[in-house]
Design a protein around this motif. Structure first.
Motif, PDB file in Angstrom:
ATOM      1  N   PHE A 128      28.492  36.588  36.145  1.00 22.06           N
ATOM      2  CA  PHE A 128      28.420  35.472  35.197  1.00 22.06           C
ATOM      3  C   PHE A 128      28.226  36.037  33.779  1.00 22.06           C
ATOM      4  CE2 PHE A 128      24.997  32.791  33.191  1.00 22.06           C
ATOM      5  CZ  PHE A 128      25.814  31.789  32.727  1.00 22.06           C
TER       6      PHE A 128
ATOM      7  N   GLY B  89      25.916  36.135  31.447  1.00 25.22           N
ATOM      8  CA  GLY B  89      25.458  35.328  30.312  1.00 25.22           C
ATOM      9  C   GLY B  89      26.586  34.557  29.680  1.00 25.22           C
TER      10      GLY B  89
ATOM     11  N   LYS C 192      20.092  49.920  24.458  1.00 20.19           N
ATOM     12  CA  LYS C 192      18.630  49.762  24.507  1.00 20.19           C
ATOM     13  C   LYS C 192      17.938  50.855  23.704  1.00 20.19           C
ATOM     14  CE  LYS C 192      14.916  49.843  28.001  1.00 20.19           C
ATOM     15  NZ  LYS C 192      14.667  49.727  29.459  1.00 20.19           N
TER      16      LYS C 192
ATOM     17  N   TYR D 172      24.037  43.193  23.253  1.00 18.64           N
ATOM     18  CA  TYR D 172      22.827  43.205  24.074  1.00 18.64           C
ATOM     19  C   TYR D 172      22.389  41.788  24.453  1.00 18.64           C
ATOM     20  CZ  TYR D 172      18.771  45.950  25.641  1.00 18.64           C
ATOM     21  OH  TYR D 172      17.832  46.613  26.386  1.00 18.64           O
ATOM     22  N   GLY D 173      23.269  40.840  24.177  1.00 17.50           N
ATOM     23  CA  GLY D 173      22.908  39.456  24.506  1.00 17.50           C
ATOM     24  C   GLY D 173      22.080  38.781  23.433  1.00 17.50           C
TER      25      GLY D 173
ATOM     26  N   LEU E  51      20.304  41.181  38.331  1.00 15.59           N
ATOM     27  CA  LEU E  51      19.113  40.463  37.866  1.00 15.59           C
ATOM     28  C   LEU E  51      18.104  40.443  38.994  1.00 15.59           C
ATOM     29  CD1 LEU E  51      21.619  38.449  36.515  1.00 15.59           C
ATOM     30  CD2 LEU E  51      19.530  37.630  35.441  1.00 15.59           C
TER      31      LEU E  51
ATOM     32  N   ASN F 206      20.691  44.856  29.477  1.00 16.28           N
ATOM     33  CA  ASN F 206      19.831  45.943  28.994  1.00 16.28           C
ATOM     34  C   ASN F 206      20.502  47.308  29.112  1.00 16.28           C
ATOM     35  OD1 ASN F 206      17.621  44.178  28.340  1.00 16.28           O
ATOM     36  ND2 ASN F 206      17.289  43.948  30.532  1.00 16.28           N
TER      37      ASN F 206
ATOM     38  N   LEU G  41      25.618  35.638  41.468  1.00 17.46           N
ATOM     39  CA  LEU G  41      25.658  34.589  40.450  1.00 17.46           C
ATOM     40  C   LEU G  41      27.089  34.337  39.999  1.00 17.46           C
ATOM     41  CD1 LEU G  41      22.637  35.354  38.080  1.00 17.46           C
ATOM     42  CD2 LEU G  41      22.713  34.054  40.214  1.00 17.46           C
TER      43      LEU G  41
ATOM     44  N   VAL H 192      13.217  32.105  39.276  1.00 20.17           N
ATOM     45  CA  VAL H 192      12.665  32.465  37.967  1.00 20.17           C
ATOM     46  C   VAL H 192      12.967  33.941  37.754  1.00 20.17           C
ATOM     47  CG1 VAL H 192      10.627  32.578  36.523  1.00 20.17           C
ATOM     48  CG2 VAL H 192      10.904  30.696  38.148  1.00 20.17           C
ATOM     49  N   PHE H 193      13.903  34.206  36.870  1.00 21.72           N
ATOM     50  CA  PHE H 193      14.356  35.570  36.657  1.00 21.72           C
ATOM     51  C   PHE H 193      13.368  36.321  35.775  1.00 21.72           C
ATOM     52  CE2 PHE H 193      18.040  32.997  37.635  1.00 21.72           C
ATOM     53  CZ  PHE H 193      18.630  33.732  38.649  1.00 21.72           C
ATOM     54  N   ASP H 194      13.254  37.597  36.053  1.00 21.73           N
ATOM     55  CA  ASP H 194      12.226  38.364  35.342  1.00 21.73           C
ATOM     56  C   ASP H 194      12.802  39.539  34.577  1.00 21.73           C
ATOM     57  OD1 ASP H 194       9.488  39.008  34.722  1.00 21.73           O
ATOM     58  OD2 ASP H 194       9.803  40.750  36.026  1.00 21.73           O
ATOM     59  N   ARG H 195      13.640  40.325  35.252  1.00 24.58           N
ATOM     60  CA  ARG H 195      14.223  41.462  34.551  1.00 24.58           C
ATOM     61  C   ARG H 195      15.636  41.695  35.057  1.00 24.58           C
ATOM     62  NH1 ARG H 195      13.749  46.106  37.651  1.00 24.58           N
ATOM     63  NH2 ARG H 195      12.858  45.556  39.670  1.00 24.58           N
ATOM     64  N   ALA H 196      16.330  42.588  34.388  1.00 28.79           N
ATOM     65  CA  ALA H 196      17.738  42.783  34.705  1.00 28.79           C
ATOM     66  C   ALA H 196      18.153  44.172  34.247  1.00 28.79           C
ATOM     67  CB  ALA H 196      18.581  41.720  34.014  1.00 28.79           C
ATOM     68  N   GLN H 197      19.126  44.703  34.933  1.00 28.05           N
ATOM     69  CA  GLN H 197      19.659  46.022  34.572  1.00 28.05           C
ATOM     70  C   GLN H 197      21.128  46.049  35.004  1.00 28.05           C
ATOM     71  OE1 GLN H 197      20.624  49.210  34.193  1.00 28.05           O
ATOM     72  NE2 GLN H 197      19.516  48.898  32.263  1.00 28.05           N
TER      73      GLN H 197
ATOM     74  N   GLU I  63      11.263  36.860  39.956  1.00 30.71           N
ATOM     75  CA  GLU I  63       9.870  37.292  39.959  1.00 30.71           C
ATOM     76  C   GLU I  63       9.357  37.631  41.352  1.00 30.71           C
ATOM     77  OE1 GLU I  63       7.247  34.259  38.520  1.00 30.71           O
ATOM     78  OE2 GLU I  63       8.300  32.699  39.599  1.00 30.71           O
TER      79      GLU I  63
END
Lengths: 422, 422, 422, 422
Positions: D49, D51, D65, D276-277, D37, D60, D383, D28-33, D40
């Motif tokens: 990958f 996205g 941002k 930004y996706g 990635l 981000n 990934l 379960v992914f929570d944040r990314a920079q 949690e």
């Protein structure tokens, strides 16, 4: 021969602009016998066209004529839908005994309506029903008919445009020789089938003519047909041979696919199956495909009993032994020799020829030349039509019953027409 | 009448499961004359079916037979594609003089191939080509044919499913009486047309039968037909009347739409146009619609010359004056009186009847009853078929040449069959 | 308010002619808050348009904004396809607890891509897959989207023509009130379904909006919706409610179909589901319909996590209790009262009004009047768009968070615009 | 790295079975920079990958941002349909100045809705409208989207089957290398076009990816693309380059077709255009093709203004000079070198590699191997997804902003995963 302008006014004023053969042959035909037609002014024409392949036994063939007159005179059933009749039983028995059994073919017989396009529509419906898929693969320059189902697998852009709707569910593949031998047979087709990412909808069936008549007398090699049959088997597609123009002995054997030694899943027959030029057609298929419900496909004129009578007479008179096939092969050699000479005589015309049995094409580099040859031939009393996407091929389709002398006469007229248009 | 089981083995072993009429009538028919068929065991059947409307002049009508035999005997052209022939010219002249001119109809004549579905396919192609649109409106319980174009505007779900592809470009509208008079005529259709947000693709044409034969003998009122014609005119849609089953005098006048006083843009004829039960069909259209290119639609058997000969004979024998129409109306009254009695005799059966000229339907509340009546009638020597989406209607389609006595005999047999199945 | 011509050159030179709203509202908008937009010259506009229903919670709603900024600032996953993320989990949990569970709805949730048309395409695919049929029934004046699948069930002829191919597999039925109550509900639809000869391809599903937004604010009565649901159940068709514009509280309850007490088989949500005007959509369906294979439908932006964050914030802030619904109903009464007055004030305009919750339409007999009213309203600082097939309806779609004063202000401006265009 | 089973219950109970990526990456992914990635549980994953190509500038990205937060904080317009906004103007200006003008490209810009499939649907609609034809040619293993119009030109049989209707109007042609160089480029395609009897409906347009991402990283040679462009010009077909995955610098230059020196008639962009996706897409076309009527195609989320803001920031930060392109080429060489080593190390795996810029594929003879490598890579914190019709290709799609060290780390992990799965 001098032709005085025929009285054509009612054709021009009342008949639709869609009429076509009458434009190239501005005569009013009245009667015909064997390989000869006669117009109302008594001019005679040698027929190398044979009703587009519907008159393999010649015009008003006496054997068939006798059977037909007897039947009509005794008030035999004329119109029978799919009621059982004695005429139909006799046809079925003869077809079984003379055609299917000797060839080891186990087919169910369907009377789908009396025209070729009815037979093709029925074949496509059945293939889709059996496989539960919509897509059909056809070939470049195929011709299968004018109703929407058949037209969708027909190549000619002009005829396709007549549909008035986009024609879908069909994908063309290259016919034999289409890419001039630069590409291995079925390389593209098989890649599409084996690749789940190819974008080809999995076909229910492949429909093919062994020799494309309207498409320009394109002759598939037996090994190509065997390759196609093998591909169909391997890739779970039904193989439909449309033998409407090339069947009934046109190429020599009764079915044009016999030479290749293949057994199609579905076969369509029409044109000469009735023998006398009267509307009749058949869709044949392997028994395990016979999943039709009663009446699921029908058509008012599917029981054209006079045609059953002449069909039976034709089978019994011409196909009870192997004579007809041998004779057709021999006549074909006569045609080929003449075409060889014509081509040799006109090296700059780029004339090439091809064919088998009694179907031959003479192609010119300049597409207009083929039309000119046919027009000149008409003036000289010979009926010939063109075929091919640009009408670039002179198509020879004499009756199978043509005599060697008639054949010689026609071929000499053709040679003269080629010469006269040089 | 006792019927010994006929020899049916070859039909059962060789013919496809799709065969249908032969199942309901387990006899092998051999010959026929006028309104009588005879099976091979000599049993005679009175025919109130008339080849599904293809035998309006009876079986092997002697006038037509003579003309046909003469033509065949003298080796008249049998198969002519769209070459000009003397037989075709004579047909065109007669059609013009006997049919079109007296009715003030200015139509071009197209020979689209010899079956009804060919005529419908040609009509739809032409309408789409003229209007540059794909959509066609048809009616609930319509029947227009089995090839893909015609099938897409046919209502029957069972036959539609046979296509094996989704049938598109057609939208059904309610036929006259469909909603039992609870809704004003064309309320829904016109709202869809006038509302640019309705989601109905603008139709190129509307195709309609004046009386739906296969759909259950549904009779459109003349005022409904006039309303439809007016709607087509107002909303720029071509009106196609499919007169394949109801034309050629079936309802009284030559064209079934004459009573309504409308002039369709396109008319299809087949079934009885050839007169003798031989395949023939016509597509008629207003001259300004004749934008076909030569050969844009074609078909091998579009020049079935023997049928032109019998067609001509029929026109000249039966339509040169108004006798046939008057006689049909009189015979129709005879049928109506008999059906009135039958209905009155069986109030609990919910039997209702409807028709015009010599096409009548007798409907039962219990759909199975209609089939039972037909089966019993067959045992009693009378051929009758059912129609309607659930085969709930007994359909009476005697020859127009039926005698009052034959008619009486058949109607009495019908009455007995209804009684016997009560 | 005086408006100096804005600098629009790059829009005019670079952006496609397809642009549309910017033509009616010739301003360059810069920022927005709640029910107010501001253009770059500082002019303020009251918004009764709400991003075509995508801004039910107003522009840049502070509650949602805080959640969004927090998420972005802490580098929460922005783009996640269908990877599991904490933002998605929180959304799913909230949606389950706040929306589904309290309403007793047992739906699986699909993220079909971020736009409404993605949700509709997925719904149609699933319905066809489940039922194994191609046909879909939609309604007159329906709007479901612009990609080919959705467009085929959309009514607008202008938008349909944009497809460039004939749109098939859809059949329109009359929406509620379409025939002005002259025809019993579903009379026509049910007749088509029960009659195997009707010609209607058996539908996989029916797709409906409870109130047609683009179609002209056509409000279906609850009993009509119940009748439809019952018909679907009885006739084995899935019921798809497209709640893209009317869901998320627009009509009062969260789902617009709640009032009718029906439970659709499939529901589409988009527009305001993300809360903040960011692309997001859902396709909901009963668990037994969840026969998708993994990845059988996908889409790059189906995991727009910032939208999941604002969606969650919106659910928790506005739907944890029944306040929002009550407030919407109250605001709706305020709108209705004002429209009643406007209609009464202009009897000759033929103005009628209709709506529910916070979606209302004001229709004029003269279609041009609605456009004139919107143009005048814009000059007066109020954003309003038209809807309906002829743009004959002024559509009121204020934010659900609009204050009574703002609502009053806007309604007074509308009244003045109506007056000014008389 | 040890991964404890994440809490997935709500995904499994509530989300549809259609979910897919979450199955291969059970976290379960929570944040990314940037290229990292974090789930949690705090585990970190290097992202090769991006996205599916929507995150070319990394997660981000701080420059984007900042622009986004500023815009949201100051209540810039979030949702604008096609209203003119300052954010849109700034985007259009930047796109013109930074992208179009320097490349001498004269395109109109359309905002067709925020997803790739919206852009493709609009492109196909426009091409059909311009040419007045329905047919589109696509290529084997093409991927263009999941809505019906796009899906019909997508190759994958599994995804096509999801449509639930037969997909028509598209014909696949062989992509570059498809027949292993055994057939001259476009031999088959051109023969079909030049032959009026071929049966190919004349195409309105050809749609192509320069490198097929989903199809297996199939790289078209520049000369093949030039040949295609030339064929389109010669045969009156529009050329549509779908640059959704390969545009925005993925292959080096901004547009992937720049290297070939061709100028498509229509170009689709999506995925990384917003930077930004966030959902955004464009359809570009030559000015003379801009025959759209206002509003003829639309979509609620076509004015996703926050995406315009990040798109503008990305253009200005990365594309104002040629640095990004050079850097991508350099990083690509780093990837290629590593793949060369891997292939050399595993000769028996039949591993081959191909790519350009920062899109690479590593194909194995055994299709299962690619999946095994990706699963092992995930365990090792990297990934990677597979592509190709049988998922036989490991696809490398790192962010364009990946550092040489990150790239090296990922490539070493990949090498280990290959080794571990030997």
């Amino acid at each position: 021969m001098t032709i005085t302008p025929p009285e054509l006014s009612i054709f021009e004023s009342l008949e639709s602009e869609v009429r076509s053969y009458c434009r190239g042959w501005p005569a009013v035909f009245d009667r015909a016998q064997g390989s000869r037609l006669y117009d109302e002014d008594g001019h005679s024409y040698l027929d190398f066209f044979s009703g587009a392949g519907a008159l393999n036994y010649g015009h008003n063939n006496p054997v068939l004529k006798r059977a037909l007159l007897d039947y009509l005179e005794r008030d035999g059933i004329t119109h029978g839908l799919d009621m059982s009749t004695t005429a139909k039983r006799r046809f079925l028995s003869s077809f079984q005994e003379v055609v299917l059994a000797p060839r080891g073919l186990d087919y169910k017989v369907m009377f789908p309506g009396p025209t070729g396009t009815n037979a093709v529509e029925a074949a496509l419906k059945l293939a889709r029903k059996v496989k539960g898929r919509e897509a059909i693969v056809s070939f470049t320059n195929a011709f299968h008919g004018m109703s929407l189902g058949s037209l969708a697998v027909t190549g000619n852009a002009f005829k396709r445009a007549g549909a008035g709707i986009p024609l879908v569910h069909g994908t063309p593949m290259p016919f034999d020789h289409y890419l001039d031998g630069r590409v291995p047979d079925f390389l593209w087709f098989e890649r599409l089938l084996e690749d789940s990412g190819s974008g080809l909808n999995q076909p229910a069936a492949v429909i093919v003519e062994t020799i494309q008549g309207e498409g320009g007398i394109n002759v598939a090699r037996p090994e190509w047909l065997r390759g196609l049959a093998e591909l169909c088997r391997r890739r779970d597609m039904l193989l439909i041979v449309d033998d409407i123009q090339m069947g009934c002995g046109r190429t020599g054997p009764f079915f044009s696919f016999e030479e290749a030694g293949i057994v199609p899943d579905i076969v369509t027959l029409s044109k000469s199956i009735g023998g006398y030029g009267m509307p009749m057609s058949l869709t044949l298929f392997k028994p395990e495909l016979d999943i039709w419900e009663p009446g699921e496909h029908n058509g008012t004129f599917r029981g054209n009993n006079p045609a059953f009578v002449t069909a039976t007479a034709a089978l019994e008179a011409y196909w009870a032994d192997g004579q007809m096939e041998k004779q057709t092969v021999a006549r074909g050699e006569q045609v080929e020799a003449a075409l060889r000479e014509i081509a040799a005589e006109h090296p700059r015309s780029g004339a090439t020829y091809r064919g088998r049995g009694l179907v031959w094409g003479l192609e010119f580099t300049d597409p207009a030349r083929a039309g000119a040859v046919c027009r000149r031939a008409f003036e000289l009393g010979l009926l010939l039509e063109t075929s091919g996407p640009e009408s670039e091929v002179v198509k020879l389709l004499p009756a199978l019953t043509v005599s060697p002398d008639e054949l010689d006469e026609g071929l000499r007229t053709l040679a003269r027409a080629v010469r006269d248009t040089a």
